[in-house]
Design an enzyme around this catalytic site. Sequence first.
Site, short mmCIF file in Angstrom:
data_model
loop_
_atom_site.label_atom_id
_atom_site.label_comp_id
_atom_site.label_asym_id
_atom_site.label_seq_id
_atom_site.Cartn_x
_atom_site.Cartn_y
_atom_site.Cartn_z
N ARG A 52 -20.76 -13.20 113.11
CA ARG A 52 -21.01 -13.66 114.48
C ARG A 52 -22.11 -12.84 115.15
O ARG A 52 -22.99 -13.37 115.83
CB ARG A 52 -19.70 -13.56 115.28
CG ARG A 52 -19.76 -14.16 116.68
CD ARG A 52 -18.42 -14.04 117.36
NE ARG A 52 -18.03 -12.63 117.50
CZ ARG A 52 -16.86 -12.24 117.98
NH1 ARG A 52 -15.94 -13.14 118.32
NH2 ARG A 52 -16.58 -10.96 118.10
N ALA A 109 -16.92 -6.77 75.02
CA ALA A 109 -16.65 -7.91 75.89
C ALA A 109 -17.42 -9.17 75.50
O ALA A 109 -16.82 -10.23 75.25
CB ALA A 109 -16.97 -7.52 77.33
N CYS A 119 -15.08 0.24 81.82
CA CYS A 119 -14.97 0.62 83.23
C CYS A 119 -13.81 1.59 83.46
O CYS A 119 -13.77 2.28 84.47
CB CYS A 119 -14.77 -0.62 84.09
SG CYS A 119 -16.14 -1.79 84.01
#
Length: 473
Positions: free
Chosen positions: A467, A34, A68
């Site tokens: 929240r 990669a 992967c």
Amino acid sequence: MERAHADARASTEGGCMERRVNGRSRLIVVGGDAGGMSAASQARRRRGPDDLEILALERGAHTSYSACGIPYLVGKTVSSADELIARAPDTFRRDYAIDVRTGTEVTAIDLERRVVGMIGGDGMFHEEHFDHLLIATGAVPRRPDLPGADAQGIHGVQTLDDGIRLRAEVDERSPRRAVVVGGGYIGLEMAEAFLERGVEVDLIEAGPEPMGTLDPDMGRLVRDAVCEMGVRFFPGTRVTGFDTKDGRVRAVLTEDAEFPADIVVLGMGVRPNSDLARQAGLEVGPTGGIVVDPRMRTSVEGVWAAGDCVQTVHRISGAPVAIALGTHANKQGRVAGINIAGGYARFPGVVGTAITKICGVEVARTGLGEAEARRAGFEFETVTVRSSTRAGYYPGASMMTLKLIAERRTGRLLGGQIVGRENAGKRVDVLATALWNEMTVEEMAGMDLGYAPPFSPVWDPVLVAARKLEGAL
């Protein structure tokens, strides 16, 4: 080493002096996956073969593949290794004018002479000169220095060649019992792969829970899920050796027990493969990764590094980290290639986002866990909520657990973790985006997230948790 001297001249393109040979300079890439091939491809897009010669050296037989995907290859979710290869060596040679040499292991880097030494496919030692050098040697599995650790049937799983060998052994020997050592991402994914092949699995983990990158309360949810699917999990268990017969493993030994095994996978994590860089005199950081700046430059001019072998910066803690992920490697390679070719790009660091699926359970995390936040000196609050992945009345709705961590004084999000069934894990991308932009939980609670019954309750679990945590601060 071949050396041509015609038409040699200097250039400052790419940030260092280049010695032109026959009108062009040379980039050598060490490592063909990669990071390395992303850099090579980006450099080629900006500088043609008449201007920049690119030589890529890869120890294995494959380039640009998905490591992967290896567990899915072993489990036969992916039918063949070819499906994991994005670009083969011939593609780079034909379409990118990149000279890829597989079966070639770089054994030394001489920074003074600007040469790399290698053992080629012919078994002979060669040297090649470079103007720019990109080190993308990846990571190597941690392998215990224990009696019998080199026996046949014991596998590390890091490269595609590793995966092909493991798949072939499972196909040919039809093992009945597998032992997986280590309960991280690779260990758990390999345990699932063996289950899918009808193999009994014992999972040995030194820590109290699997997935040590999660907080223990979230890790327990993962443990419950894999045990429910048939994996026998043994926490707090350390391997002391391997029992062998005729050179082949037949059991994994621990302090208190013996685990019969026809095949063993070591999923004990990886370390940056920085030995070659260290021996050459490049700076290596406390993580074991090569030290680079945001442009992927090492401590020596004209030498670059990218991928799992480097050290980068965590955007939340500010600490140096080495996180082995293909997403980071591709981005870092792109940045290095742009800069090598004379452009300008920077790698901005990471927040540690990761996701996987194990036995039908999606597991995701980003930012800091409690222990990491504590080490970084934060005072924080946490909240954990259980909610539905969809509207409760919609078919396929299931429960998920989401945990958020926020700084006590500012309310800034520090991290998040998710464990749940289908449609749960990718919510981590919302958390990662909030982290990247340094949002507070108050700001998160007001986010305008998408809603429809097949995808979310009216109040998405991310909003519910934000929240609730806002109220606790």
